[in-house]
Every structure is written in structure tokens, then in C-alpha cells.
Design a protein around this motif. Structure first.
Motif, PDB file in Angstrom:
ATOM      1  N   SER A   1       0.822  -1.214   0.000  1.00  0.00           N
ATOM      2  CA  SER A   1       0.000   0.000   0.000  1.00  0.00           C
ATOM      3  C   SER A   1       0.850   1.256   0.000  1.00  0.00           C
ATOM      4  O   SER A   1       0.544   2.229  -0.693  1.00  0.00           O
ATOM      5  N   ALA A   2       1.922   1.250   0.804  1.00  0.00           N
ATOM      6  CA  ALA A   2       2.816   2.405   0.847  1.00  0.00           C
ATOM      7  C   ALA A   2       3.783   2.413  -0.322  1.00  0.00           C
ATOM      8  O   ALA A   2       4.173   3.474  -0.812  1.00  0.00           O
ATOM      9  N   LEU A   3       4.164   1.232  -0.808  1.00  0.00           N
ATOM     10  CA  LEU A   3       5.228   1.116  -1.801  1.00  0.00           C
ATOM     11  C   LEU A   3       4.737   1.224  -3.234  1.00  0.00           C
ATOM     12  O   LEU A   3       5.545   1.403  -4.155  1.00  0.00           O
ATOM     13  N   PHE A   4       3.429   1.113  -3.441  1.00  0.00           N
ATOM     14  CA  PHE A   4       2.861   1.143  -4.797  1.00  0.00           C
ATOM     15  C   PHE A   4       1.768   2.198  -4.824  1.00  0.00           C
ATOM     16  O   PHE A   4       0.662   1.962  -4.365  1.00  0.00           O
ATOM     17  N   GLU A   5       2.088   3.366  -5.348  1.00  0.00           N
ATOM     18  CA  GLU A   5       1.157   4.489  -5.241  1.00  0.00           C
ATOM     19  C   GLU A   5       1.376   5.532  -6.324  1.00  0.00           C
ATOM     20  O   GLU A   5       2.516   5.946  -6.584  1.00  0.00           O
ATOM     21  N   ILE A   6       0.286   5.920  -6.971  1.00  0.00           N
ATOM     22  CA  ILE A   6       0.239   7.122  -7.808  1.00  0.00           C
ATOM     23  C   ILE A   6      -0.980   7.903  -7.318  1.00  0.00           C
ATOM     24  O   ILE A   6      -2.122   7.513  -7.583  1.00  0.00           O
ATOM     25  N   PRO A   7      -0.786   8.971  -6.570  1.00  0.00           N
ATOM     26  CA  PRO A   7      -1.920   9.640  -5.923  1.00  0.00           C
ATOM     27  C   PRO A   7      -2.771  10.467  -6.889  1.00  0.00           C
ATOM     28  O   PRO A   7      -2.279  11.002  -7.879  1.00  0.00           O
ATOM     29  N   LEU A   8      -4.053  10.548  -6.548  1.00  0.00           N
ATOM     30  CA  LEU A   8      -4.989  11.397  -7.299  1.00  0.00           C
ATOM     31  C   LEU A   8      -5.059  12.803  -6.721  1.00  0.00           C
ATOM     32  O   LEU A   8      -5.649  13.697  -7.335  1.00  0.00           O
ATOM     33  N   ILE A   9      -4.485  12.988  -5.542  1.00  0.00           N
ATOM     34  CA  ILE A   9      -4.397  14.310  -4.921  1.00  0.00           C
ATOM     35  C   ILE A   9      -2.920  14.610  -4.699  1.00  0.00           C
ATOM     36  O   ILE A   9      -2.061  13.829  -5.109  1.00  0.00           O
ATOM     37  N   SER A  10      -2.614  15.717  -4.073  1.00  0.00           N
ATOM     38  CA  SER A  10      -1.202  16.069  -3.891  1.00  0.00           C
ATOM     39  C   SER A  10      -0.496  15.019  -3.044  1.00  0.00           C
ATOM     40  O   SER A  10      -1.079  14.435  -2.131  1.00  0.00           O
ATOM     41  N   PHE A  11       0.755  14.789  -3.373  1.00  0.00           N
ATOM     42  CA  PHE A  11       1.550  13.799  -2.647  1.00  0.00           C
ATOM     43  C   PHE A  11       1.679  14.192  -1.181  1.00  0.00           C
ATOM     44  O   PHE A  11       1.636  13.339  -0.280  1.00  0.00           O
ATOM     45  N   GLU A  12       1.789  15.472  -0.917  1.00  0.00           N
ATOM     46  CA  GLU A  12       1.921  15.957   0.462  1.00  0.00           C
ATOM     47  C   GLU A  12       0.673  15.607   1.278  1.00  0.00           C
ATOM     48  O   GLU A  12       0.779  15.210   2.448  1.00  0.00           O
ATOM     49  N   GLU A  13      -0.497  15.724   0.654  1.00  0.00           N
ATOM     50  CA  GLU A  13      -1.715  15.397   1.395  1.00  0.00           C
ATOM     51  C   GLU A  13      -1.842  13.886   1.608  1.00  0.00           C
ATOM     52  O   GLU A  13      -2.304  13.450   2.671  1.00  0.00           O
ATOM     53  N   ILE A  14      -1.443  13.097   0.621  1.00  0.00           N
ATOM     54  CA  ILE A  14      -1.440  11.644   0.794  1.00  0.00           C
ATOM     55  C   ILE A  14      -0.604  11.270   2.023  1.00  0.00           C
ATOM     56  O   ILE A  14      -1.024  10.477   2.880  1.00  0.00           O
ATOM     57  N   GLN A  15       0.592  11.844   2.120  1.00  0.00           N
ATOM     58  CA  GLN A  15       1.457  11.558   3.263  1.00  0.00           C
ATOM     59  C   GLN A  15       0.797  11.983   4.571  1.00  0.00           C
ATOM     60  O   GLN A  15       0.846  11.266   5.578  1.00  0.00           O
ATOM     61  N   ASP A  16       0.173  13.165   4.556  1.00  0.00           N
ATOM     62  CA  ASP A  16      -0.465  13.686   5.769  1.00  0.00           C
ATOM     63  C   ASP A  16      -1.631  12.807   6.209  1.00  0.00           C
ATOM     64  O   ASP A  16      -1.772  12.516   7.414  1.00  0.00           O
ATOM     65  N   ILE A  17      -2.457  12.360   5.255  1.00  0.00           N
ATOM     66  CA  ILE A  17      -3.608  11.512   5.597  1.00  0.00           C
ATOM     67  C   ILE A  17      -3.143  10.183   6.171  1.00  0.00           C
ATOM     68  O   ILE A  17      -3.687   9.685   7.161  1.00  0.00           O
ATOM     69  N   ASN A  18      -2.105   9.602   5.555  1.00  0.00           N
ATOM     70  CA  ASN A  18      -1.567   8.344   6.089  1.00  0.00           C
ATOM     71  C   ASN A  18      -1.041   8.521   7.501  1.00  0.00           C
ATOM     72  O   ASN A  18      -1.231   7.663   8.375  1.00  0.00           O
ATOM     73  N   LYS A  19      -0.361   9.640   7.745  1.00  0.00           N
ATOM     74  CA  LYS A  19       0.150   9.914   9.088  1.00  0.00           C
ATOM     75  C   LYS A  19      -0.990  10.090  10.086  1.00  0.00           C
ATOM     76  O   LYS A  19      -0.905   9.606  11.224  1.00  0.00           O
ATOM     77  N   GLN A  20      -2.053  10.781   9.670  1.00  0.00           N
ATOM     78  CA  GLN A  20      -3.214  10.949  10.556  1.00  0.00           C
ATOM     79  C   GLN A  20      -3.799   9.593  10.944  1.00  0.00           C
ATOM     80  O   GLN A  20      -4.089   9.332  12.122  1.00  0.00           O
ATOM     81  N   LEU A  21      -3.963   8.718   9.963  1.00  0.00           N
ATOM     82  CA  LEU A  21      -4.554   7.404  10.216  1.00  0.00           C
ATOM     83  C   LEU A  21      -3.673   6.560  11.126  1.00  0.00           C
ATOM     84  O   LEU A  21      -4.160   5.912  12.059  1.00  0.00           O
ATOM     85  N   LEU A  22      -2.364   6.566  10.859  1.00  0.00           N
ATOM     86  CA  LEU A  22      -1.441   5.789  11.689  1.00  0.00           C
ATOM     87  C   LEU A  22      -1.420   6.314  13.124  1.00  0.00           C
ATOM     88  O   LEU A  22      -1.443   5.540  14.084  1.00  0.00           O
ATOM     89  N   LYS A  23      -1.381   7.624  13.252  1.00  0.00           N
ATOM     90  CA  LYS A  23      -1.291   8.225  14.582  1.00  0.00           C
ATOM     91  C   LYS A  23      -2.540   7.968  15.412  1.00  0.00           C
ATOM     92  O   LYS A  23      -2.469   7.802  16.635  1.00  0.00           O
ATOM     93  N   LYS A  24      -3.692   7.913  14.744  1.00  0.00           N
ATOM     94  CA  LYS A  24      -4.945   7.721  15.468  1.00  0.00           C
ATOM     95  C   LYS A  24      -5.255   6.246  15.723  1.00  0.00           C
ATOM     96  O   LYS A  24      -6.272   5.915  16.325  1.00  0.00           O
ATOM     97  N   GLY A  25      -4.375   5.349  15.227  1.00  0.00           N
ATOM     98  CA  GLY A  25      -4.546   3.930  15.515  1.00  0.00           C
ATOM     99  C   GLY A  25      -5.537   3.215  14.624  1.00  0.00           C
ATOM    100  O   GLY A  25      -6.081   2.173  15.009  1.00  0.00           O
ATOM    101  N   ALA A  26      -5.759   3.713  13.410  1.00  0.00           N
ATOM    102  CA  ALA A  26      -6.641   3.020  12.471  1.00  0.00           C
ATOM    103  C   ALA A  26      -6.032   1.673  12.102  1.00  0.00           C
ATOM    104  O   ALA A  26      -4.812   1.529  12.009  1.00  0.00           O
ATOM    105  N   ASP A  27      -6.883   0.659  11.884  1.00  0.00           N
ATOM    106  CA  ASP A  27      -6.351  -0.645  11.495  1.00  0.00           C
ATOM    107  C   ASP A  27      -6.114  -0.680   9.988  1.00  0.00           C
ATOM    108  O   ASP A  27      -6.474   0.244   9.254  1.00  0.00           O
TER     109      ASP A  27
END
Length: 406
Positions: free
Chosen positions: A121-147
Motif C-alpha cells: 500500500s505504501a510502496l505502490f502508489e500514484i496519488p490522485l491528490i497532492s503527494f503531500e496530502e497523501i502523506q499527511d492523511i496516512n500519518k493521521q490514520l497511523l497516529k490515530k490507531g486506524a487498522d
């Protein structure tokens, strides 16, 4: 690390290496008149690709995309990339775009063999939105403990290639998936966010996750979450070649050979790492008075709710959390490790603790509670020599945690 722990870790991981499974599944490849392309993604991509490229199948081109420091040697006929995990980086997009362009003109006479493992999921990606936002959303999910299922449900809709979209891009070529599962329940649509498999999740699911965790999203991201993923792919064949069940069964076999009475209590452990640690230590405490050699095995993948800025991983945090409640018990060990050899963003596979761990921490003036609050299990356990280090293993089939009563 004593000899028994070393044996458990090394032999159980070796039993889950994808070599035999990949070789077996390659024998069922459909016959095609055209080109054969190989793409391997995930933390086990190198080992899976190596096995495929050394087989009797003659591939015309191959691409391997894996985590940093996971490429062990060059592979003949393969273009190899290393990229960021668990957060994508610029190399992720560069590698993914190369693979995307490679399969852009395939015909119905061609075949893509897709080797998929956890981390994809992290290693294979071409985002439809800005790359910076993709990184931020992933960080939000990881930090909040999403499975992992929640994270991948969001990822699919923000990506050009996840959620079956890569298989659609390859159409009309046939796509043959060989998957090493790191997702509880072995859902092929969730492993590596299912780039070449139909998606079972819905837009409603994605929006519920946004509301559950209070994710901060741009309007562009919200628009993507309302666009449905692929639901009807006619060009795919899928084989699951390994899972955490296999890992747990091997641990059970090893321990029974060593004279332990064993139970696999679950292969679906998916709670918070600290909570799992407390549960395992309570079992250890209640069984410690028994005169038998007992072992309780738990497979799955816990989550960490990140509150601090320390260094660690879910297995290390689970082990450390369990140490408090087994303090002083001379016949108890708790072990937890990741089959891929890299627990979180660290070079440790996991850790082990026993009845002496708390005293060792105290001798080093390490405050147990502060360490847990700061998610700094790696540094604490490293200081007292209780990390498990294997290096990247070449496989990825979730984690295993063990309670040993000697």
C-alpha cells in the motif's frame, strides 16, 4: 536472546518464505501467445520475484518495488526500486509510474504476473491528490490507531492504481495474482490495497472512517472518497500463497517438539498493542503456578496509537507493556515479533520480556511509564538487550506473540 527464542523466530519465519508457494502457483499460469510481465510489490517483493525469475517461466520484463534495505542483490531481467514504508515517498511514485507505463499497452495475448505482499500500500502508489496530502492523511490514520482495513479503504480512493484500478489499466491482458497475506482474514482486496483485485469496500465505509477519526481532508480528497472503486474485473485470477495461520502452526510445532503443551488462541488479534500486552501478561500470571510447560500463541497484527515521539513498533510496544504484570515471575517469557523482520520503522523484528525486565529497566534508570507514553519501546528494550533482530526476512505474514510458561 536465548536459544529457544532464536529457534522459534528463525524456523517459523523460514517456514513462511514464499519460495515454495510462488513456485507452486506459477505452475498454474495460463498459456498466452504474447508477452509475460512480472511486477512484484511489498516487503517480500524481492524474495518472491527472485523465485519467479529463477523458475522455468521466461518473463520478458520485470519490476520489483520494495522497502529500503530489502533488496539483497541485483536480479537478472528486473528493474528494482526501493521506496518509503510505512509512508510513501518520491521513490514510491517514480517506481509506481514506471510499472504503470510498462503495462499501458498490453493486449489480450499478454499476461501480467503480479506478486503482492504486505507493505504494498505504501510502496505502490500514484496519488490522485497532492503527494503531500497523501502523506499527511496516512500519518493521521497511523497516529490515530486506524487498522489496516480502515487505512486501505481510504487509500484506495485517493489512488490511481489501488482498489482494482491497476488491473483495469492492464485490460484486456490477463492478470495472475500471487498474494502473500498480511491482512487478518486474508482479504485480497485489502492486501496492498488490492491494486489488481475487486474492491469490497464502499464510499460509505470510507466516509464513516473519516468521521470516526476526525480526519482533516481537502475538498479534492473528499471528492475522491465519493468516487467508487472497481467492482467487476473479468481479467484476474488470484491465489493466496501464505498467511499468519501457517506462521502460528509452525510455532506450535516447534514448541511441541520442545515439550510444551500449546494452544493457538487466535490468528485474529487486532487490538491496540498495549492492550494485547496486558492480556498476554494476565494469561501468563494466571498460568504461572502450573507445573506443566505451557505455550499460548497469538497471531495477527495489533495497532499503536502514537502519542509520543519515541522509536518503536507494535511488537516491541506489546512486549514492553506486558512486562509490568509478570514482574518477579521466574518461569514466564513473553515474545512478540513480525514475520517480515522489521517492526514499525525500526531494525528490530520485535522483542521479548520476562519476570526480570522491569528490574533491568530500573537498574538503567529507565522509567517504564514514560517510555510507554512516549512510544519509545525500541530504545528502552535495546538498552537492556531484549530486542529481536533478524534483518529483512523475505516474507510478510503478520505477527506472532507467545506466552511461555517454563
Amino acid at each position: 536472546m536465548d536459544n529457544l527464542i532464536r529457534k522459534i523466530v528463525e524456523e517459523s519465519i523460514e517456514s513462511c518464505l514464499p519460495d515454495k508457494a510462488v513456485t507452486r502457483e506459477l505452475k498454474s499460469l495460463p498459456k498466452v501467445k504474447g508477452r509475460k510481465i512480472l511486477i512484484a510489490i511489498g516487503k517480500a517483493a524481492y524474495q518472491m520475484a527472485k523465485t519467479a525469475l529463477e523458475s522455468d517461466i521466461k518473463f520478458d520484463q520485470a519490476v520489483v518495488i520494495t522497502k529500503y534495505n530489502h533488496l539483497k542483490a541485483p536480479l537478472d531481467k528486473a528493474i528494482c526500486f526501493e521506496a518509503g514504508h510505512p509512508i510513501s515517498d518520491e521513490n514510491t511514485i517514480k517506481a509506481s509510474q514506471y510499472a504503470y507505463d510498462l503495462v499501458g499497452n498490453l493486449t489480450e495475448d499478454d499476461l501480467l504476473v503480479m506478486l503482492i505482499s504486505g507493505g504494498g500500500s505504501a510502496l505502490f502508489e500514484i496519488p490522485l491528490i497532492s503527494f503531500e496530502e497523501i502523506q499527511d492523511i496516512n500519518k493521521q490514520l497511523l497516529k490515530k490507531g486506524a487498522d489496516i482495513v480502515e487505512i486501505n479503504t481510504i487509500r484506495k480512493r485517493l489512488s490511481k492504481i489501488k482498489g482494482g484500478k491497476f488491473a483495469r489499466h492492464c485490460y484486456p491482458a490477463k492478470v495472475y495474482n500471487i498474494i502473500l497475506s498480511d491482512v487478518i482474514g486474508n482479504r485480497p482486496d485489502m492486501i496492498a490495497s488490492g491494486p489488481t483485485y475487486e474492491d469490497f469496500s464502499t464510499c460509505e465505509d470510507a466516509l464513516n472512517i473519516v468521521n470516526k477519526y476526525g480526519l482533516v481532508l481537502s475538498e479534492a480528497a473528499r471528492k475522491c472518497l465519493n468516487e467508487e472503486t472497481e467492482k467487476n474485473l473479468t481479467n484476474i485470477t488470484t491465489k493466496i500463497s501464505g498467511s499468519v495461520d501457517q506462521l502460528c502452526l509452525k510455532v506450535k510445532e516447534i514448541l511441541e517438539d520442545e515439550g510444551y503443551k500449546t494452544d493457538i488462541l487466535t490468528t485474529f488479534m487486532d487490538c491496540e498493542a498495549k492492550e494485547a500486552g496486558y492480556i498476554l501478561s494476565s494469561i501468563a500470571k494466571s498460568k504461572s503456578a502450573y507445573k506443566e510447560r505451557l505455550a499460548y500463541i497469538f497471531g495477527g497484527e495489533t495497532i499503536v496509537k502514537i502519542k509520543g515521539n519515541g522509536k518503536g513498533g507494535r511488537n516491541q510496544e506489546l512486549a514492553l507493556a506486558s512486562a509490568k504484570h509478570i514482574r518477579g515471575l521466574k518461569n514466564v517469557q513473553i515474545i512478540s515479533f513480525s514475520s517480515d523482520g522489521t517492526d514499525g520503522p525500526t531494525d528490530a523484528a520485535g522483542a521479548f520480556v520476562d519476570g526480570y525486565t522491569m528490574d533491568k529497566l530500573k537498574e538503567k534508570n529507565i522509567n517504564y511509564y514514560k517510555v510507554l507514553d512516549n512510544n519509545d519501546s525500541y530504545n528502552a528494550l535495546n538498552e537492556i538487550g531484549q530486542l529481536i533482530k533478524t534483518g529483512p526476512s523475505g516474507t510478510n505474514v503478520n505477527d506472532v506473540s507467545i506466552v511461555l510458561i517454563n
